[in-house]
Every structure is written in structure tokens, then in C-alpha cells.
Design a protein around this motif. Structure first.
Motif, PDB file in Angstrom:
ATOM      1  N   VAL C 255       0.798  -1.125   0.014  1.00  0.00           N
ATOM      2  CA  VAL C 255       0.113   0.089  -0.229  1.00  0.00           C
ATOM      3  C   VAL C 255       0.826   1.392  -0.104  1.00  0.00           C
ATOM      4  CG1 VAL C 255      -1.718   1.340   1.259  1.00  0.00           C
ATOM      5  CG2 VAL C 255      -1.780  -1.153   1.120  1.00  0.00           C
ATOM      6  N   ASP C 256       1.879   1.291   0.884  1.00  0.00           N
ATOM      7  CA  ASP C 256       2.836   2.560   1.164  1.00  0.00           C
ATOM      8  C   ASP C 256       3.454   2.724  -0.092  1.00  0.00           C
ATOM      9  OD1 ASP C 256       1.710   3.768   3.426  1.00  0.00           O
ATOM     10  OD2 ASP C 256       3.789   3.403   4.529  1.00  0.00           O
ATOM     11  N   ALA C 257       4.292   1.630  -0.529  1.00  0.00           N
ATOM     12  CA  ALA C 257       5.536   2.019  -1.486  1.00  0.00           C
ATOM     13  C   ALA C 257       5.036   1.546  -2.909  1.00  0.00           C
ATOM     14  CB  ALA C 257       6.663   0.822  -1.222  1.00  0.00           C
ATOM     15  N   MET C 258       4.104   0.604  -3.026  1.00  0.00           N
ATOM     16  CA  MET C 258       3.512   0.317  -4.253  1.00  0.00           C
ATOM     17  C   MET C 258       2.039   0.849  -4.556  1.00  0.00           C
ATOM     18  SD  MET C 258       5.427  -3.355  -4.262  1.00  0.00           S
ATOM     19  CE  MET C 258       7.063  -3.518  -4.009  1.00  0.00           C
ATOM     20  N   GLY C 259       1.635   1.488  -3.795  1.00  0.00           N
ATOM     21  CA  GLY C 259       0.350   1.847  -3.989  1.00  0.00           C
ATOM     22  C   GLY C 259      -0.118   2.370  -5.406  1.00  0.00           C
ATOM     23  N   ALA C 472      -5.840   0.209   9.293  1.00  0.00           N
ATOM     24  CA  ALA C 472      -5.865   0.227   7.812  1.00  0.00           C
ATOM     25  C   ALA C 472      -5.769   1.848   7.432  1.00  0.00           C
ATOM     26  CB  ALA C 472      -7.140  -0.521   7.273  1.00  0.00           C
ATOM     27  N   ARG C 473      -6.630   2.425   8.185  1.00  0.00           N
ATOM     28  CA  ARG C 473      -6.719   3.877   7.876  1.00  0.00           C
ATOM     29  C   ARG C 473      -5.181   4.691   7.965  1.00  0.00           C
ATOM     30  NH1 ARG C 473     -10.548   5.241   4.922  1.00  0.00           N
ATOM     31  NH2 ARG C 473     -12.771   4.502   5.595  1.00  0.00           N
ATOM     32  N   ALA C 474      -4.387   4.163   8.881  1.00  0.00           N
ATOM     33  CA  ALA C 474      -3.062   4.672   9.022  1.00  0.00           C
ATOM     34  C   ALA C 474      -2.498   4.475   7.787  1.00  0.00           C
ATOM     35  CB  ALA C 474      -2.390   3.903  10.175  1.00  0.00           C
ATOM     36  N   LEU C 475      -2.741   3.615   6.938  1.00  0.00           N
ATOM     37  CA  LEU C 475      -1.833   3.404   5.635  1.00  0.00           C
ATOM     38  C   LEU C 475      -2.514   4.055   4.763  1.00  0.00           C
ATOM     39  CD1 LEU C 475      -1.369  -0.471   5.441  1.00  0.00           C
ATOM     40  CD2 LEU C 475       0.180   1.157   6.377  1.00  0.00           C
ATOM     41  N   PHE C 476      -3.559   4.436   4.424  1.00  0.00           N
ATOM     42  CA  PHE C 476      -4.378   5.117   3.172  1.00  0.00           C
ATOM     43  C   PHE C 476      -4.178   6.698   3.351  1.00  0.00           C
ATOM     44  CE2 PHE C 476      -5.622   0.699   2.806  1.00  0.00           C
ATOM     45  CZ  PHE C 476      -5.495   0.777   1.469  1.00  0.00           C
TER      46      PHE C 476
END
Lengths: 129, 347, 476
Positions: C255-259, C472-476
Motif C-alpha cells: 500500500v505504502d510503497a507500491m500503492g 488500515a486507515r493509518a496506511l491510506f
């Protein structure tokens, strides 16, 4: 203005040349005697001469035998500590630029390795007898 | 010299010829020096045992080494039938090649260095650790019991002392702030009281100089650390199956390494090509002479130790390396860096 | 950000690593006799580290490390699983004379590595954390070094793990080479303006390396052998904590790097999820060894968790994290039951046949085991159903309902072998009875986890849902 390259690679060229010269010299020292003793007739191999060394009797043990596991231990410890030294080199040349944080971080690292070393010592990894 | 050749035969070729000559000016005298120090070693050793030593070939026997060289050159090269032939012949080539190669970065005087690379010290470390391959391969390729055991011992011994050498070098680098060997020598100018040249005179670095000297003996497998060639246990160690000039290559390589270690001792701790005291008249004597004197002095120490100190047991050897030198040098890295942080970098 | 502030954010790791190093010295001087003391101290350390999670939120060391709701959620699970693995070990190893003081320390070090993994926001932190976790795990796998199966497990795990690390590192270097940065944020920015071939290769290699760590098909081959050979407490550890950590890491990097490249990795994740659920379900059917069976079960369950990531939405990620939370309770409970499988002489037995008629010889144990099996199968009244429902719900929400259908179908295949064990326990002729359980603590842990995955577990949904959603919200 062009920036000065970080590494002056031209200084390595003599080393490469030196490698060639050194290899040639040592190679010559191995090959020449073999040619010379073909020519002079000193090369007279026979099975006993070509047998592996033993004190007056045929070797009765396989020379590719097992050996003490402690040699492996030394090898592993060597990797650990030599790598540690490798980490220390760049730190050592730049000590003036990295300040107290850099120094303290490395000291922490040394303490950690010191603990590992103490553990290995206490466990007898360094004992040979 | 380079410019002169370049003006004569063009830029690239001129550089090539000039460099080749420089290399031969290191390599050939090195071999000559090795021959002479072998003779010297035997003479010193003999003198300490109240014997005469070599005294037949040439005046005072000075040509003894050359006679030996000629003899081995003419002898038969025996390759044991069980040996791995290729590896068996490659091993001495490796040993002798790296023994020469390390000299490429040793500064013989101000600007008198073949390759003035900025990581000279790392280069020395890298090259000297390749040396262990020559021995391991020899032990393995001989496919014989004694060489194999000897190779195992030698490898373990060399890597053990390499560890403490690594930390000792860190203390030197900490103080000089560079890996360049010329830079390290320059950093020693007027190091103590603004007048004495040499890190070794600094009380904080003197113990490391001692550790380095002893580790250097262990690294080169010299007495009292010559367990790899302990005659009573291992015949002639990893060289057992070798003969003729191939055998002599190990001999040459060993002494070339001893000389290298002497030179490193001089360069790292005792001012290299600087005179011992930072006093103008002394600089009239060329730097190379000072270096030469220091190297020979260290070689005398090596011989002296060989003649007087009995051989270590293997467990003693390992204990000295791992339980004394390693913690000591590790602690010294802390001590020296802490001292420099306070005094030089003002924390 | 100052050094001190950064260090404060890494407080859980600091507590664990400092504690582990001190305990290492205690272990060296105290010998194996101090192992009980060290075990309890380690559990206490994990508890303290768990408590310190609450106050950490922010980015440390210039973007190398991040403490957020996501990492805290994963770390809480990891620490709990690690603590259980430490608690169940002494009795198991002491019965074989193999208890060593290093066991809890290795688990602690592994937990530090896992903490780094889930908090990593830089490819290099990721790698260092992963290696710290793996190296400790290799040793743990061969902890009973005189036992040839354990030694084999360790060696196999090491060789294949090293290969996977190599693949991962290769992918990392490709990503670094083509994007010019190792930070997740920087990689995402670079991927944002179109994905090049080099970046695609890097992405695939990173995914493959991480798939090995969560044992997703086709990188699952080591799992059955290692789970079978490793001592049972270690297997319980492998099946729980590292799975959570590696899954969290995979989620964060995806999610973070390859979003921006979601469409590229989504296919990989969907394939791995499908293949894992199908192969995990089918291959488990023929197993006769309970630990091998549970190994395939873990492959199967990882597949289901991956479905949540495949959705690529906050809901999906929250479902994956809830799935892992419920999964570790079920799997730890199952392995606790496996620990009770000892014949009259006290030796461990691992064949499923010996479970025959357990309901008559040890009704309590059989009931607990049955609850875990039903729950792993995802049969509705039990709590194991809930995360499966969440996962498929997330898939349906973005219109991937064919995938959800296939997933549900595979879970039916999986249910078969779980039910087979229940049938063996309840309807087969009794085999020789097991030795009576000697440990009140293990019984308590079994009871606790059985209650947690029983329908009573639904009471935890508001809490679990809120926490996983926050994560999950922390990632998006």
C-alpha cells in the motif's frame, strides 16, 4: 566547473599492471623449473616418489577427513568481528564530521558486540583444550 | 620519469613503459632483498645460538641464498599423483603474487609511491587476506594429511589475528583521519611534543603498536607462532608436498610478507620515511633511507624473537588472539575515539 | 526530529533489545538452570513492550521507521503470540532435557526483528528487520539439535530462507536502482509516474521474497517440512507471530510503497491467494501428521488473508488484519492441543490416528480441538467465520465477486479436512489414551483461546473492528 571525482581511478592502473607483472613472475617461477628439469633430465617421477607424504609407510587415512568443528566456530567469529571492523573504517575516517551522535551510535554497537563476545567467551566458544 | 618517457614515445605508451619500470624497480629489488634477509635471518639466528651460519658461498656466505635459489631451480618439480594438479600449482602463484602486490601502495618516501590510492590501508588488508587462500588451497590440493591439518591451522590463525589487526588499524585511522598511507605518515610528523615523529611514541597508541607487531608475527606465521610448520607435528606444514622452485616460492612469499609487515610497522606507527625527530638537518637524509633503517630494525626484532622465544601451543595462540588482543584492541578503539572526541572534536 | 525523539518512538524495540541482551548475559552466566527465570522475564518484557505501544505515533530516524496504529496493531499481535510461545516451551523441552536459556532470548530477538518489519518505511529497515527475525527463527527451528528432524528443519529453513532473502534483496536493489530511493514514500512517488520494466521486476522480486515469508503458494514448499521437524512450541511460534509480521509488512509495502502500482501487484496477490487456498486445502487432505496438516492449514489461511489485501481498499486491509488477529488465536490454540498429544510414556505423538475417540478419553480437550477446527474451517457460529466474511465482503464491495465466489468454494474444500479430524475424535474407536495433562497454565490457555474463538468472540467485534480499521486507515 566539474566536480572532482570521489575516487581517482587512474591511481589503480599501476596496481593492475603490477598484478600482471607479479603473476608473470610467479608463473615463471612455477613453469620454468618444470621446463628446465625436463631439459636437464632431472624429472624422473616414479610411483613411490609421487605418493603422498607419510613416515615410511603407505598413508592409511583419507586425507579429506573430518576436522575439528572449532575451526568453523573461528570462521564464524571471524566473519562477525571482521565485518564489525569493516563498519568501523568509514566511521573512523569521518569521526570529526558525524559528531556525538555518530560516536555514541558506534559505541552502542561496540557494546552490543561486546555482549555477544562475552556470551561466546562464557559459552566456551574461544576455548581450545 | 613518466614525462620524459611520454615525450619520447607518446603519452599512453610512455606512461606504460615508465610504470612498468617503476614496478620492476619495486619487484626485483624486493626479491633481492628477500634473498638477503633470508641470509641475514640465518646469520642472526646462528649468532644467537653461537654458531657461524652460512659462511661458505661468497664472502661471509652472502651468496648462500643465491646458491640455494639456483639449486632449487634445477631440482625436479614433484607433483604428487593424488594432488589436484591445477590447484596445486596455482596455490604458490597466489601466495607469491599477493606478497608482491601489497608493496604497490607502500610509500618509500615523499611522493615515492607507485599507487597513491586514498584507501591504501584497506587495499593492504584486502590483499593480505587473499594470502590465506594460497595456504588453504595448497593444503587442500596436496591431498595429504599433514598439509591439510596445517592449512586448517594456518587459516584459523591468520583470520584470528586479522581481527585484532583490523581494530588496531582503526585506532591509527582514527588518529590520522585517512586511509592513505602517505597521509598516515604525514599525520605522524611532529606528533609527540611537536618534535617526535611517529604514532608509536604516543602513550595512547604505543600498546597498539605492540599488539600490531605481535599480530604481524602471527599473521606471517613466524616463530613463535609458526604452528603451521611445526616440524615435530606436521612435517613441513602445508609445504610438505612441494618441492623445487615451487617450494621456494612459499619461502620467498613468506619473507616478502615479513618485510611487508616490517614496513607496515614502520609506516603506521614509527613515522615511515620521516626521521624519528622533526629536526631540519635530519631531513637531508633521504626518506627511503629512514624507511630502510626502520624496516631492517624490525626485521632484526623478528629474527631475534624467532631465535629466542619458544613456540606457542595452539590453544595459547588462540587465547592470545581472541581473549587478550581482541578485547584489548576493541577497548582501545573506544578509548582512542573517546579521547579524540574530547580533545580534537571538542564534545 | 531529534535523536531522542526518534529513540522514544522505538521504545518497544529498545525495551526488547536491551532486555534480550541483558538476559543473554544472565543466560551465559546462569546456565540452563536459569531458563525458567529468563522465560518469565521475557514474558514480562513483552508485556512492558506491549504496554509501551500506546504512546508511540510518528516517524523516526528521518523516515526509516514509523510507529502508527497499523504497526501497533501488528506488534500487539506479535508480542502476544511470542509470549504464548515462550510460556508453552519450558515443559515441552524439559521433558526432553533440551531446555536452554537461549530459547526465550531468541524469541525476543525475533520479536524485535518483527517489530522492525511492521514499522519499516524504508526498504533497508525492512530488510534488517526481516533478517533479524529470520536468523533467530533458523536457530529456533533446529533448537533440538540432537534430533535429526529438528536439525533438518533448521537447515532446510535456513537454505530456503536465505534464497528468499536473496530474491528479496535483489528486488530491493532493483527498486532502488530504478527509483533512486529506498524510502517507501519515494518509491511510491517514482511509481506514480508510470512503472518501468525494471521497477516491475523489482516489485515482483520483492513480492516473491515476502510471499516466501508468509508461505504463500508457490513459495510454500518449506512450510510442511519445517513445521513438522521443528519442536512443537517453535512450530506454534512460526505459525503465528512471523506470519502476522510478514503479512503486515507485505500489506504496508504493497500500500505504502507500491500503492500507485496496485494493478501490477494485485494480480500477483490474487494468484497467490487463490493458489494458497486451493493447494492448502487439497494437500492437507492426505496428511497423517497433525503438524503437517496444520502447516497446510496455515498456507490455506494465509491465502484467505491475502484476499483482503487483493481488494486493495482500507476495508480489505482491515479485513486482512482482523483475519490475522483471529487466525493466531486459532492456530495457537490448535498447537496447544497438539502439545497435549503425549502417549502414556510421555512421548509426543503427532499422527492424526492417535486422536481417535478423543471425545471419550479426554472430552474437554476434544471439545476445544473441535472448536479450533470448526473455527479454522470458518463454520458460522464460531468466530473464525467472521474474518472470512469480512474478507469476502471487501472483495464484493469493489466488484470482485467472482473471486469471492471462488474463495468461498475453496473454503468448502478446506472444511473437509478440518471436519475429518473432528470425525476422528468423535466417531472413531478410541485409541490408547493420552497422558493426563500436567500443566494448568496450558489448560488455561487452551480454554482461553477456545472461548475467544467460540461465538462469545463476537462480543469483541466492535473493539477488533475499530482497531483494525484504525490500523488500515493509518496506511491510506
Amino acid at each position: 566547473m566539474r566536480e572532482k571525482p570521489l575516487v581517482d581511478l587512474s591511481q589503480y592502473l599501476p596496481i593492475l599492471l603490477f598484478l600482471g607483472v607479479a603473476l608473470a613472475i610467479s608463473g615463471a617461477f612455477v613453469v620454468l623449473p618444470m621446463i628446465v628439469n625436463r631439459l636437464t633430465g632431472t624429472a624422473k617421477p616414479n610411483p613411490d616418489k609421487l605418493a603422498e607424504y607419510e613416515c615410511g609407510f603407505p598413508a592409511f587415512e583419507d586425507s579429506r577427513a573430518q576436522f575439528d568443528v572449532r575451526f568453523y566456530l573461528v570462521a564464524i567469529l571471524f566473519i562477525v568481528f571482521d565485518l564489525e571492523a569493516a563498519f568501523l573504517y568509514p566511521w573512523a575516517v569521518s569521526l570529526g564530521g558525524i559528531g556525538l551522535t555518530g560516536w555514541a551510535s558506534m559505541m552502542l554497537f561496540l557494546v552490543e558486540l561486546g555482549i555477544g563476545f562475552a556470551y561466546a567467551w562464557k559459552k566456551g566458544a574461544l576455548d581450545w583444550e | 620519469m613518466t614525462e620524459w618517457f611520454q615525450s619520447l614515445i607518446g603519452h599512453g605508451l610512455g606512461w606504460f613503459v615508465a610504470t612498468l619500470i617503476l614496478i620492476l624497480m619495486i619487484s626485483l629489488p624486493l626479491m633481492l632483498a628477500v634473498a638477503m634477509v633470508i641470509y641475514g635471518d640465518r646469520k642472526i639466528w646462528a649468532a644467537m645460538a653461537l654458531r657461524r651460519g652460512p659462511n661458505v658461498v661468497g664472502p661471509f656466505g652472502v651468496l648462500q641464498s643465491f646458491a640455494d635459489g639456483l639449486k632449487v631451480f634445477l631440482q625436479e618439480v614433484i607433483i604428487p599423483s593424488a594432488a589436484n594438479k591445477g590447484l596445486f600449482l596455482i596455490a604458490p602463484i597466489i601466495t607469491f603474487t599477493v606478497a608482491q602486490l601489497a608493496w604497490a601502495v607502500i610509500p618509500f618516501g615523499k611522493h615515492m609511491v607507485l599507487a597513491n590510492i586514498n584507501v591504501g590501508l584497506l587495499y593492504i588488508l584486502a590483499i593480505s587476506s587473499i594470502g590465506v587462500y594460497g595456504i588453504i588451497i595448497a593444503g587442500w590440493a596436496s591431498n595429504s594429511k599433514y598439509p591439510f591439518y596445517s592449512a586448517m591451522r594456518a587459516a584459523a590463525q591468520m583470520v584470528s589475528y586479522e581481527v585484532s589487526i583490523g581494530f588496531v588499524l582503526v585506532t591509527v585511522v582514527l588518529w590520522s583521519g585517512t586511509f592513505n598511507l602517505s597521509g598516515i605518515v604525514e599525520a605522524q610528523r611532529a606528533h609527540v611534543f611537536g618534535i617526535i615523529n611517529g604514532f608509536g611514541f604516543n602513550p595512547l597508541l604505543f600498546p597498539m603498536a605492540v599488539v600490531f607487531l605481535i599480530s604481524a608475527m602471527a599473521e606471517t606465521g613466524r616463530a613463535p607462532f609458526d604452528l603451521t610448520e611445526a616440524e615435530s607435528e606436521l612435517v613441513a606444514g602445508y609445504q610438505t608436498e612441494y618441492s623445487s622452485m615451487v617450494f621456494a616460492l612459499y619461502w620467498l612469499g613468506e619473507y616478502a610478507n615479513v618485510l611487508l609487515m616490517c614496513a607496515l610497522n614502520a609506516v603506521l606507527f614509527w613515522g615511515g620515511w620521516l626521521p624519528p625527530i622533526d629536526w631540519a638537518p635530519l631531513y637531508h637524509i633521504p626518506g627511503i633511507v629512514w624507511l630502510f633503517i626502520k624496516v631492517l630494525a624490525f626485521f632484526f626484532v623478528f629474527s631475534w624473537v624467532k631465535a629466542t622465544v619458544p613456540r606457542y601451543r595452539y590453544d595459547q595462540l588462540m587465547r592470545l588472539g581472541w581473549k587478550i588482543f581482541l578485547p584489548l584492541s576493541l577497548f582501545w578503539v573506544f578509548l582512542v575515539s573517546g579521547y579524540l572526541m574530547i580533545t580534537r572534536y571538542g564534545v | 526530529m531529534s535523536m531522542i525523539a526518534s529513540l522514544a518512538l522505538t521504545l518497544p524495540e529498545l525495551i526488547l533489545s536491551t532486555g534480550a541482551l541483558l538476559l543473554l548475559l544472565v543466560a551465559a552466566w546462569g546456565g540452563d538452570g536459569s531458563s525458567r527465570l529468563i522465560s518469565w522475564a521475557s514474558v514480562a518484557l513483552l508485556a512492558i513492550a506491549g504496554l509501551s505501544l500506546g504512546c508511540a505515533n510518528g516517524v523516526a530516524f528521518d523516515g526509516l521507521y514509523k510507529a502508527d496504529a497499523f504497526s501497533n496493531f501488528a506488534k500487539a499481535l506479535v508480542y502476544a503470540a511470542a509470549a504464548v510461545s515462550i510460556l508453552i516451551a519450558p515443559r515441552f523441552f524439559e521433558a526432553r532435557g533440551a531446555m536452554r536459556a537461549e530459547y526465550p532470548i531468541l524469541i525476543l530477538l525475533s520479536s524485535v526483528g518483527m517489530g522492525m518489519m511492521v514499522s519499516a518505511t524504508d526498504l533497508l529497515t525492512l530488510y534488517v528487520g526481516l533478517e533479524l527475525q529470520s536468523l533467530a527463527a533458523y536457530v529456533l527451528a533446529s533448537f533440538m539439535r540432537r534430533d535429526s528432524r529438528s536439525a533438518e528443519a533448521g537447515l532446510k529453513y535456513f537454505v530456503l530462507g536465505a534464497l528468499a532473502s536473496g530474491i528479496l534483496l535483489y528486488g530491493i536493489s532493483l527498486l532502488y536502482g530504478f527509483t533512486g530511493t529506498t524510502q517507501f514514500g519515494g518509491v511510491a512517488t517514482a511509481l506514480g509516474d508510470g512503472i518501468s520494466h525494471g521497477e516491475l521486476f523489482g516489485l515482483v522480486f520483492v513480492m516473491a521474497g515476502l510471499a516466501f515469508k508468509i508461505s504463500a503458494v508457490p513459495f510454500h514448499m518449506w512450510t510442511p517440512d519445517v513445521y513438522e521437524g521443528a519442536p512443537t512450541p517453535v512450530t506454534a511460534f512460526f505459525a503465528s507471530a512471523p506470519k502476522v509480521a510478514a503479512m503486515a509488512l507485505l500489506v504496508r509495502i504493497a500500500v505504502d510503497a507500491m500503492g500507485p502500482a496496485t494493478s501490477s501487484w494485485q494480480q500477483i496477490v490474487i494468484f497467490a491467494a487463490l493458489a494458497s487456498t486451493i493447494l492448502g486445502g487439497v494437500a492437507a487432505i492426505g496428511q497423517v501428521n497433525i503438524k503437517r496438516l496444520l502447516a497446510y492449514s496455515s498456507i490455506n489461511n494465509v491465502g484467505f488473508a491475502l484476499f483482503g489485501l487483493a481488494a486493495g481498499t482500507p476495508d480489505g486491509v482491515a479485513a486482512t488484519m482482523s483475519y490475522m488477529a483471529v487466525y493466531i488465536v486459532m492456530t495457537l490454540g490448535s498447537f496447544l492441543c497438539v502439545l497435549q498429544m503425549r502417549n502414556a510414556a510421555g512421548d509426543a505423538v503427532e499422527d492424526i490416528a492417535s486422536l481417535s475417540g478423543l471425545s471419550r478419553t479426554r472430552p474437554g480437550l476434544a471439545a476445544a480441538f473441535a472448536i479450533f477446527m470448526f473455527s479454522l474451517a470458518g463454520i458460522p457460529p464460531l468466530f473464525g467465520f467472521w474474518p472470512k466474511f469480512l474478507v469476502f465482503d471487501a472483495l464484493v464491495a469493489i466488484g470482485l465477486w467472482p473471486l469471492a465466489m471462488i474463495g468461498i468454494a475453496t473454503s468448502v474444500i478446506g472444511a473437509f479436512y478440518y471436519l475429518k479430524i473432528v470425525k476422528t475424535m468423535y466417531f472413531d474407536e478410541p485409541a490408547p489414551a493420552y497422558a493426563p495433562s500436567a500443566s494448568r497454565m496450558e489448560n488455561g490457555l487452551i480454554a482461553l483461546s477456545a472461548v475467544a474463538v467460540s461465538p462469545l468472540g463476537y462480543l469483541a467485534i466492535p473493539l477488533l473492528g475499530a482497531l483494525s480499521m484504525a490500523a488500515a486507515r493509518a496506511l491510506f
